[in-house]
Design a protein around this motif. Structure first.
Motif: not given
Length: 247
Positions: A135-138, A178-181, A195-201, A208-210
């Motif tokens: 999250a901080e990166v994003l 769920f992911l809410l952005v 991007g979040f899904a990729g970093m989390m994986a 970790f897929e969205a």
């Protein structure tokens, strides 16, 4: 902003074309006000899809999972006449009770992306650290990002049968979470989700897929105890008492 509370109710639905005007009037003047009059419910919001679907997304921010019982459960088991008229017109509906795994942000974005997460790593320090780092990166890289929230589904609680459940045409099956952005612009939100899904994986080493990404424009936000003036001929719930509001 960071979600208000440690629990949330998330709802997606379409509605039949002939019932859309009635749905919007009911949702604005009765249903969201009724929900945010329930003890523990802090805020209710609705968005309308600009990409993906279903057409409507509703988010209720709740003090904690304990408030899914009691007054809220009583409302679910005793729908108003207007609710009994509108809910059978829902299509492609899904609803989940969730715990807030992580929430970071400030303000409410004009647009909100929702994504289903088929799998989530077990809760713990490793997951918390990975989410916070991603999250901080994003936030550092996306100037239009104003909120990022990770929710974990309570599958058992979400599937409890109530009178309202019997009124909706509800899709079967729920993802792990769920992911809410939230953002000021709709355009970058899908890339932020990816991007979040990729970093989390990469950070967790777990799948970790969205999926089922949809983007919504915010239409309405009401806080606890707030309601719009009633429509002619429509009954609206009474606001919470001061004692309930304080609780």
């Amino acid at each position: 902003m960071a979600l208000s509370g440690t629990a949330a109710v998330v709802i997606w639905n379409d509605v039949t074309p002939e019932a859309r005007a009635d749905f919007l009037a009911w949702h604005n003047r009765e249903h969201i006000p009724e929900r945010v009059s329930v003890a523990g419910f802090r805020r209710g919001r609705r968005g309308r899809a600009v990409s993906g679907g279903p057409e409507f997304f509703t988010l209720y921010e709740v003090d904690g999972p304990a408030f899914f019982g009691g007054d809220y459960r009583a409302r679910l088991d005793d729908p108003t006449p207007w609710t009994r008229r509108v809910m059978p017109q829902f299509r492609n509906a899904s609803r989940a009770l969730c715990r807030v795994e992580f929430s970071l942000g400030a303000g409410i974005g004009g647009y909100l992306a929702t994504a289903a997460l088929p799998d989530l790593p077990a809760p713990g320090m490793a997951l918390s650290g990975a989410v916070e780092g991603a999250a901080e990166v994003l936030f550092a890289e996306a100037p239009g990002l104003v909120g990022l929230h990770l929710l974990r589904c309570d599958a058992a609680g979400s599937r409890e049968k109530t009178a309202e459940h019997g009124l909706r045409r509800e899709a079967s099956g729920l993802p792990a979470g769920f992911l809410l952005v939230e953002g000021t612009d709709a355009n970058p939100l899908a890339d932020i989700v990816a991007g979040f899904a990729g970093m989390m994986a990469a950070r967790t080493g777990a799948r970790f897929e969205a999926e089922r990404i949809a983007i919504y424009r915010h239409e309405l936000c009401l806080g606890a105890g707030e309601m719009l003036p009633p429509l002619n001929g429509a009954s609206t719930p009474a606001p919470r008492s001061p004692a309930e509001a304080a609780g």
